[in-house]
Design an enzyme around this catalytic site. Structure first.
Site, PDB file in Angstrom:
ATOM      1  N   ASP A 188       0.854  -1.185   0.000  1.00 28.94           N
ATOM      2  CA  ASP A 188       0.000   0.000   0.000  1.00 28.94           C
ATOM      3  C   ASP A 188       0.892   1.237   0.000  1.00 28.94           C
ATOM      4  O   ASP A 188       1.780   1.373   0.867  1.00 28.94           O
ATOM      5  CB  ASP A 188      -0.906   0.006   1.225  1.00 28.94           C
ATOM      6  N   ASP A 206     -14.717  -4.938  -2.221  1.00 26.22           N
ATOM      7  CA  ASP A 206     -14.360  -4.646  -0.836  1.00 26.22           C
ATOM      8  C   ASP A 206     -15.636  -4.320  -0.074  1.00 26.22           C
ATOM      9  O   ASP A 206     -16.381  -3.419  -0.457  1.00 26.22           O
ATOM     10  CB  ASP A 206     -13.386  -3.469  -0.782  1.00 26.22           C
TER      11      ASP A 206
END
Length: 221
Positions: free
Chosen positions: A9, A131
């Site tokens: 990330d 998600d």
């Protein structure tokens, strides 16, 4: 055999970790992304999942240079997501070295565009980002919760020919408290034509083996 896929990330060019997608709960690591990618490669990893967290939040690409640097220096396969909004964005991501692109928000907000990309680039290149929090799909870097339920969302895109799905249980993300194994077992049974990549909360090999037995394709760690 399940594939283990490290997550990278990126925020302001640095490797970071969020807790449950909360940008206010961000840990910044002092690893150089390219160096970290080479370390993964040297330990036998073939693929990483890179997320442009700034891009996801701002809805525009921010960290393409990091993608280029990681790809050119490591040679790893890279699945990239975050900030991919329009035709120019997805073209730029592939031109910058991504092997696959994960698309979530566009699939909710602009399904015609997503389906066009699926046909243009092919089902091996496009990963559907699913998600979810409390059963509903989250969008825009997990800063908003849509009204679309997970099963309905997957049913629509199963018929469109989606092959790969990255499904994150946001309530587990960054917690290292255990994955939603029962959720993924249910999904692989309901949607056998889809290859599910599990994400969120995975803490050890015993759990990865459970996901493997549940016919999960890959796991993000």
């Amino acid at each position: 055999m399940i594939e283990i896929i490290p997550a990278m990330d990126i925020y302001e060019g640095k490797c970071v970790r969020l807790v449950k997608g909360d940008y206010l709960q961000m840990t910044v690591y002092h690893h150089d992304p390219a160096e970290l990618a080479r370390s993964f490669r040297d330990h036998g990893i073939r693929r990483i999942h890179m997320v442009d967290l700034e891009g996801a939040k701002l809805r525009k690409l921010v960290n393409l240079k990091t993608l280029e640097m990681v790809k050119s220096s490591s040679g790893l396969q890279v699945d990239f997501g975050g900030g991919v909004v329009n035709d120019a964005d997805i073209a730029a991501v592939f031109e910058s070295g991504a092997d696959q692109v994960t698309v979530g928000s566009v699939a909710i907000q602009h399904p015609d565009r997503f389906n066009r990309w699926l046909k243009l680039y092919g089902s091996d290149k496009i990963i559907l980002g699913a998600d979810m929090l409390n059963g509903n799909i989250a969008v825009n870097g997990w800063t908003e919760l849509s009204s679309r339920g997970l099963d309905q969302f997957l049913e629509e895109y199963e018929s469109a020919g989606v092959k790969y799905v990255l499904c994150t249980d946001i309530s587990k993300d960054g917690m290292l408290t255990g994955s939603s194994v029962a959720l993924y077992r249910s999904l692989t049974a309901k949607f056998p034509a889809m290859n599910f990549i599990a994400s969120g909360g995975i803490r050890g090999m015993a759990e990865i083996e459970e996901l493997n037995q549940a016919a999960v394709y890959g796991v993000i760690i």
